[in-house]
Motif scaffolding. Structure first.
Motif, PDB file in Angstrom:
ATOM      1  N   LYS A  57       0.837  -1.200   0.000  1.00 60.63           N
ATOM      2  CA  LYS A  57       0.000   0.000   0.000  1.00 60.63           C
ATOM      3  C   LYS A  57       0.874   1.254   0.000  1.00 60.63           C
ATOM      4  CE  LYS A  57      -3.682  -2.286   2.542  1.00 60.63           C
ATOM      5  NZ  LYS A  57      -3.075  -3.604   2.414  1.00 60.63           N
ATOM      6  N   LEU A  58       0.700   2.098  -1.001  1.00 63.86           N
ATOM      7  CA  LEU A  58       1.461   3.341  -1.105  1.00 63.86           C
ATOM      8  C   LEU A  58       1.285   4.199   0.141  1.00 63.86           C
ATOM      9  CD1 LEU A  58       3.239   5.253  -2.753  1.00 63.86           C
ATOM     10  CD2 LEU A  58       1.151   6.123  -3.828  1.00 63.86           C
ATOM     11  N   GLU A  59       0.117   4.197   0.718  1.00 67.61           N
ATOM     12  CA  GLU A  59      -0.154   5.011   1.904  1.00 67.61           C
ATOM     13  C   GLU A  59       0.790   4.666   3.048  1.00 67.61           C
ATOM     14  OE1 GLU A  59      -2.532   3.377   0.104  1.00 67.61           O
ATOM     15  OE2 GLU A  59      -3.245   5.186  -0.883  1.00 67.61           O
ATOM     16  N   ASP A  60       1.196   3.405   3.151  1.00 66.57           N
ATOM     17  CA  ASP A  60       2.131   3.004   4.209  1.00 66.57           C
ATOM     18  C   ASP A  60       3.498   3.651   4.003  1.00 66.57           C
ATOM     19  OD1 ASP A  60       0.151   1.461   5.388  1.00 66.57           O
ATOM     20  OD2 ASP A  60       0.819  -0.393   4.431  1.00 66.57           O
ATOM     21  N   VAL A  69      12.224   9.579  -2.322  1.00 65.38           N
ATOM     22  CA  VAL A  69      11.473   8.413  -2.783  1.00 65.38           C
ATOM     23  C   VAL A  69      11.835   8.160  -4.243  1.00 65.38           C
ATOM     24  CG1 VAL A  69       9.179   7.458  -3.236  1.00 65.38           C
ATOM     25  CG2 VAL A  69       9.559   8.852  -1.196  1.00 65.38           C
ATOM     26  N   HIS A  70      12.222   6.941  -4.540  1.00 66.98           N
ATOM     27  CA  HIS A  70      12.551   6.547  -5.907  1.00 66.98           C
ATOM     28  C   HIS A  70      11.324   5.876  -6.519  1.00 66.98           C
ATOM     29  CE1 HIS A  70      16.876   7.297  -5.454  1.00 66.98           C
ATOM     30  NE2 HIS A  70      16.633   7.010  -4.189  1.00 66.98           N
ATOM     31  N   LYS A  79       3.804   9.982 -12.791  1.00 66.57           N
ATOM     32  CA  LYS A  79       3.285  11.287 -12.375  1.00 66.57           C
ATOM     33  C   LYS A  79       2.555  11.176 -11.040  1.00 66.57           C
ATOM     34  CE  LYS A  79       0.324  15.145 -13.678  1.00 66.57           C
ATOM     35  NZ  LYS A  79      -0.612  15.685 -14.675  1.00 66.57           N
ATOM     36  N   GLU A  80       1.625  10.241 -10.954  1.00 69.65           N
ATOM     37  CA  GLU A  80       0.854  10.079  -9.712  1.00 69.65           C
ATOM     38  C   GLU A  80       1.771   9.810  -8.521  1.00 69.65           C
ATOM     39  OE1 GLU A  80      -2.089   6.873  -7.527  1.00 69.65           O
ATOM     40  OE2 GLU A  80      -1.841   6.728  -9.684  1.00 69.65           O
ATOM     41  N   HIS A  81       2.692   8.889  -8.691  1.00 68.15           N
ATOM     42  CA  HIS A  81       3.575   8.519  -7.578  1.00 68.15           C
ATOM     43  C   HIS A  81       4.548   9.640  -7.230  1.00 68.15           C
ATOM     44  CE1 HIS A  81       2.691   4.063  -8.579  1.00 68.15           C
ATOM     45  NE2 HIS A  81       1.807   4.563  -7.736  1.00 68.15           N
ATOM     46  N   ALA A  82       5.069  10.317  -8.228  1.00 65.77           N
ATOM     47  CA  ALA A  82       6.005  11.417  -7.977  1.00 65.77           C
ATOM     48  C   ALA A  82       5.317  12.572  -7.258  1.00 65.77           C
ATOM     49  CB  ALA A  82       6.627  11.889  -9.280  1.00 65.77           C
ATOM     50  N   VAL A  83       4.124  12.939  -7.691  1.00 64.41           N
ATOM     51  CA  VAL A  83       3.400  14.041  -7.068  1.00 64.41           C
ATOM     52  C   VAL A  83       3.050  13.699  -5.625  1.00 64.41           C
ATOM     53  CG1 VAL A  83       1.225  15.350  -7.109  1.00 64.41           C
ATOM     54  CG2 VAL A  83       2.542  15.030  -9.214  1.00 64.41           C
ATOM     55  N   SER A  85       4.499  11.579  -3.652  1.00 65.05           N
ATOM     56  CA  SER A  85       5.734  11.497  -2.866  1.00 65.05           C
ATOM     57  C   SER A  85       6.283  12.882  -2.564  1.00 65.05           C
ATOM     58  CB  SER A  85       6.792  10.681  -3.607  1.00 65.05           C
ATOM     59  OG  SER A  85       6.344   9.364  -3.795  1.00 65.05           O
ATOM     60  N   GLU A  86       6.253  13.762  -3.545  1.00 65.94           N
ATOM     61  CA  GLU A  86       6.751  15.121  -3.356  1.00 65.94           C
ATOM     62  C   GLU A  86       5.912  15.858  -2.318  1.00 65.94           C
ATOM     63  OE1 GLU A  86       7.320  19.221  -3.423  1.00 65.94           O
ATOM     64  OE2 GLU A  86       5.457  18.365  -4.166  1.00 65.94           O
ATOM     65  N   GLU A  87       4.610  15.704  -2.389  1.00 68.08           N
ATOM     66  CA  GLU A  87       3.740  16.336  -1.396  1.00 68.08           C
ATOM     67  C   GLU A  87       4.084  15.848   0.001  1.00 68.08           C
ATOM     68  OE1 GLU A  87      -0.165  16.926  -4.281  1.00 68.08           O
ATOM     69  OE2 GLU A  87      -0.121  15.247  -2.872  1.00 68.08           O
ATOM     70  N   HIS A  88       4.358  14.555   0.104  1.00 71.16           N
ATOM     71  CA  HIS A  88       4.688  13.953   1.391  1.00 71.16           C
ATOM     72  C   HIS A  88       6.021  14.479   1.936  1.00 71.16           C
ATOM     73  CE1 HIS A  88       5.507  11.047   4.513  1.00 71.16           C
ATOM     74  NE2 HIS A  88       6.601  10.689   3.882  1.00 71.16           N
ATOM     75  N   THR A  89       7.068  14.458   1.112  1.00 70.41           N
ATOM     76  CA  THR A  89       8.374  14.906   1.587  1.00 70.41           C
ATOM     77  C   THR A  89       8.374  16.395   1.876  1.00 70.41           C
ATOM     78  OG1 THR A  89       9.204  15.026  -0.687  1.00 70.41           O
ATOM     79  CG2 THR A  89       9.724  13.034   0.547  1.00 70.41           C
ATOM     80  N   SER A  90       7.584  17.177   1.150  1.00 67.23           N
ATOM     81  CA  SER A  90       7.460  18.611   1.429  1.00 67.23           C
ATOM     82  C   SER A  90       6.830  18.844   2.788  1.00 67.23           C
ATOM     83  CB  SER A  90       6.634  19.309   0.353  1.00 67.23           C
ATOM     84  OG  SER A  90       7.312  19.307  -0.861  1.00 67.23           O
TER      85      SER A  90
END
Length: 94
Positions: A57-60, A69-70, A79-83, A85-90
């Motif tokens: 699960k991506l949420e985990d 995140v790679h 795109k979905e995964h990068a966005v 992940s970026e929101e999360h690390t920000s």
């Protein structure tokens, strides 16, 4: 110096290249969490790195305190995964 905590989304064929890189950089980078829709693939990659968590699960992964995140999923998912992940690390850096 504190290690960089990294995560991987997608544990398919290309992940073996990243596995070798993480093994070579183990003094600077800690692979902390991996996720794949096939939890067996995630478990197999995580087992190589002590303390590495895994899930299907991506949420985990997004709950983890990661610096980077790679995204190793098929191109149409980048795109979905990068966005996400970026929101999360920000959020973590705020």
């Amino acid at each position: 110096m504190e290690k960089i905590k990294a995560g991987i989304i997608g544990c398919g064929r290309i992940s073996s290249v990243y596995q070798a890189a993480f093994e070579n950089m183990k003094d600077e980078v800690e692979l902390a969490f991996v996720v794949d829709k096939d939890v067996c693939r995630a478990r197999k990659l995580a087992a190589v790195f002590p303390g590495c968590g895994y899930s299907d699960k991506l949420e985990d992964l997004l709950k983890q305190p990661l610096s980077v995140v790679h995204v190793l999923t098929p191109h149409y998912l980048h795109k979905e995964h990068a966005v996400r992940s970026e929101e999360h690390t920000s959020e973590l850096q705020s």
